[in-house]
Design an enzyme around this catalytic site. Structure first.
Site, PDB file in Angstrom:
ATOM      1  N   ASN A 143      41.976  42.988  43.014  1.00 22.22           N
ATOM      2  CA  ASN A 143      40.961  42.864  44.068  1.00 22.22           C
ATOM      3  C   ASN A 143      39.682  42.180  43.606  1.00 22.22           C
ATOM      4  OD1 ASN A 143      42.650  45.396  44.489  1.00 22.22           O
ATOM      5  ND2 ASN A 143      41.768  45.135  46.524  1.00 22.22           N
ATOM      6  N   VAL A 168      35.368  39.685  45.965  1.00 25.08           N
ATOM      7  CA  VAL A 168      35.830  41.072  46.021  1.00 25.08           C
ATOM      8  C   VAL A 168      36.725  41.207  47.244  1.00 25.08           C
ATOM      9  CG1 VAL A 168      35.160  43.491  46.223  1.00 25.08           C
ATOM     10  CG2 VAL A 168      33.745  41.906  44.884  1.00 25.08           C
ATOM     11  N   CYS A 169      37.992  41.566  47.019  1.00 23.13           N
ATOM     12  CA  CYS A 169      38.979  41.634  48.082  1.00 23.13           C
ATOM     13  C   CYS A 169      39.093  43.082  48.558  1.00 23.13           C
ATOM     14  CB  CYS A 169      40.318  41.136  47.544  1.00 23.13           C
ATOM     15  SG  CYS A 169      41.482  40.632  48.817  1.00 23.13           S
ATOM     16  N   LEU A 170      38.567  43.353  49.768  1.00 26.85           N
ATOM     17  CA  LEU A 170      38.512  44.721  50.264  1.00 26.85           C
ATOM     18  C   LEU A 170      38.441  44.704  51.794  1.00 26.85           C
ATOM     19  CD1 LEU A 170      38.265  47.679  49.122  1.00 26.85           C
ATOM     20  CD2 LEU A 170      35.798  47.420  49.408  1.00 26.85           C
ATOM     21  N   THR A 226      37.471  41.012  53.671  1.00 31.12           N
ATOM     22  CA  THR A 226      38.059  39.979  52.819  1.00 31.12           C
ATOM     23  C   THR A 226      39.538  40.271  52.584  1.00 31.12           C
ATOM     24  OG1 THR A 226      37.229  41.204  50.896  1.00 31.12           O
ATOM     25  CG2 THR A 226      35.925  39.314  51.658  1.00 31.12           C
TER      26      THR A 226
END
Length: 572
Positions: free
Chosen positions: A419, A426-428, A433
């Site tokens: 992530n 930031v992959c969340l 995202t």
């Protein structure tokens, strides 16, 4: 430590910058520390329990002494007077170069008697129970003709119409804390210049230097009132030179030969100077210095470091180039182009963070740029991120809270989690995202900055980050899935080590926190040198020869690891 950098003092917004910044701050503090100043009370003063007198002529004379001190104190002497007790002073004298007292701090409590200046002041030395000079007793007595505590010629005694407090302090500095204190002992002066006299003087100075080291520890553990920060900053700034001196003296350089720039006047004969006992004492006491007061001071710094605070500047912030101070500043509250309640919402977020941040998350907000935040999350126990520090730059958009914050991770070019991208993304789901269920996404009327930070900590920097990768969660509990997860966590831990490049807050954290597969063991061992070098830069450990036999007289203890026929070292 005086053998490692004494750090306490505020971190300025978790700035990702050169580690010398904290040193500059300490140097600035010392530069700005007034040589003479007044304080409100002296509750720990040696003479505090004695009476206070305010005769008219006496007060006038004391005030004259204050003016002289304020105007003429030399660089290495600092004095504090007490407004509510004009009879009390406290002075610290910094040990001079070329003496066995160099870089030490020597404190004296002083009282003006009620018949001053007809009689000299009373002076008490903070000895810590150590006799570091023939003129300075371990009971605190100061033996000096000027004080009437030793015999002397008429001009050496106190002269009511001429003698001053400044003269007294300079006399202690020059006549007592001098280059060869052995010759201060009555009748020993006649042996000065003789082979036996100089030999005895050298041995005495060696013993004095060891006692001076112990006095440094005493000062750090019990800094006198009104000089607490001065003590910390002094030893922080001088630590490197003290270490160099200790090492030089262990190698045989004469005591007092260390000056700024190196060893002064060292020849072949002098290089063999120093008794075996002295070198052993210095080496063993360096261990004491490193292992005691420093860790305590750094732990105190971390305890006192606020979880939430505001700072004045975020010049290195990832989103610093977006917007302008005028657009987002706290005053005036006329946020043009922002949603109606933008400023109020951000301030409410600040309040929530200030009140509810967990122990392992720290945040700094910017007063001149209310849209900017910086957060650091400490990696949790039981995860491959344990004890690491992970930094995030955050921005409240113009239409916040209708849209989620922007978040950038300080990756250092490393991909430590599915992530957390190398580019800083930031992959969340919470910040939109990544896809997710409705309750996992940003909800303008419910979601908060606190929720976001706790989500990063719990959902991203977790125990088994391998399963954060889309689709991999299906293999949780299967032999192949758990095997792949273990290998991934091993790689993540090595990358986590590589993220340990230090900043000002980081200095104390990593000082306090010093603590698979064949490939994993090899990676950890090979990268250990890099990590240890960073600990050396912090001052948390001393630098050592990377290859060689362990030396039990040095501190910290160096343990050597045999791996694939190569010697590598680990430091504890």
């Amino acid at each position: 430590s005086i053998l490692g950098n004494l750090v306490d003092g505020a971190c300025s917004g978790f700035k990702v910058q050169d580690s010398s910044n904290v040193r500059k701050l300490k140097e600035e503090f010392l530069r700005d520390f007034k040589r003479f100043d007044t304080v409100e009370n002296f509750s720990d003063h040696h003479y505090a329990s004695m009476g206070n007198w305010l005769k008219q002529n006496w007060v006038k004379k004391v005030q004259e002494e204050w003016k002289i001190l304020d105007k003429d104190l030399p660089e290495a002497i600092f004095v504090r007077a007490c407004e509510s007790r004009m009879d009390l002073l406290r002075a610290v004298i910094i040990g001079a170069e070329g003496t066995p007292y160099h870089d030490g701090l020597f404190f004296f409590d002083i009282q003006f008697p009620d018949t001053y200046p007809s009689v000299p002041p009373k002076v008490y030395y903070h000895s810590g129970g150590l006799r570091i000079n023939p003129n300075l007793y371990n009971c605190g007595k100061v033996c000096l003709s000027l004080l009437g505590t030793w015999t002397g010629t008429m001009r050496e005694n106190w002269l009511p119409k001429e003698s001053t407090m400044l003269q007294l302090l300079v006399s202690i500095q020059a006549l007592i804390l001098n280059e060869k204190p052995y010759f201060n002992e009555p009748f020993y002066a006649r042996t000065k210049g003789t082979p036996s006299g100089e030999s005895q003087s050298r041995v005495y100075s060696e013993n004095v230097f060891v006692l001076s080291l112990k006095t440094m520890v005493y000062s750090m553990r019990k800094p006198p009132q009104h000089f607490e920060e001065f003590v910390r900053c002094h030893f922080f700034v001088r630590s490197h030179d003290i270490v160099k001196a200790c090492n030089a003296y262990k190698d045989g350089a004469p005591v007092g030969s260390m000056v700024k720039g190196g060893v002064q006047g060292l020849d072949e004969q002098a290089s063999r100077s120093g008794s075996k006992k002295f070198r052993t004492d210095v080496a063993s006491f360096m261990k004491t210095l490193d292992s005691s007061s420093v860790r305590k001071l750094k732990e105190e710094f971390l305890r006192d470091f606020k979880r939430f605070d505001t700072v004045e500047d975020f010049s290195d912030h990832h989103y610093g180039a977006e917007g302008s101070p005028a657009k987002y500043s706290l005053w005036p509250l006329n946020f043009k182009g922002r949603s109606k309640n933008w400023g109020k919402t951000v301030q409410e977020e600040w309040k929530i963070l200030d009140k509810n941040l967990p122990e392992t998350i720290f945040v700094r907000a910017c007063e001149s740029r209310m849209d900017l935040l910086r957060a650091v999350i400490i990696g949790a126990e039981g995860t491959p991120y344990h004890d690491g520090l992970f930094f995030f730059d955050i921005q409240f958009p113009d239409t916040y809270p209708s849209v989620p914050p922007k978040v950038h991770y300080h990756s250092g070019g490393l991909r430590i989690n599915p992530n957390l991208y190398k580019c800083g993304k930031v992959c969340l789901s919470l910040i939109r995202t990544w896809t997710g269920k409705t309750r996992e996404k940003w909800l303008p009327k419910e979601s908060t900055m606190l929720q976001l930070l706790v989500s990063i900590q719990a959902l991203i920097l977790n125990e088994k980050p391998y399963f954060n990768e889309p689709g991999y969660e299906k293999t949780i509990g299967t032999p192949s899935g758990e095997s792949n997860s273990k290998a991934y966590s091993e790689n993540v831990f090595v990358l986590s080590l590589k993220t340990m490049h230090f900043e000002e807050f980081v200095r104390s954290h990593f000082f306090v926190r010093q603590s698979g597969s064949k490939k994993f063991r090899t990676n950890v061992a090979s990268y250990m040198k890099t990590v240890v070098d960073e600990f050396v830069n912090l001052g948390a450990i001393r630098e050592a020869n990377h290859i060689g036999e362990p030396n039990p007289t040095l501190f910290p203890v160096f343990y050597y690891l045999e791996l694939e026929g190569k010697k590598l070292f680990v430091v504890f």
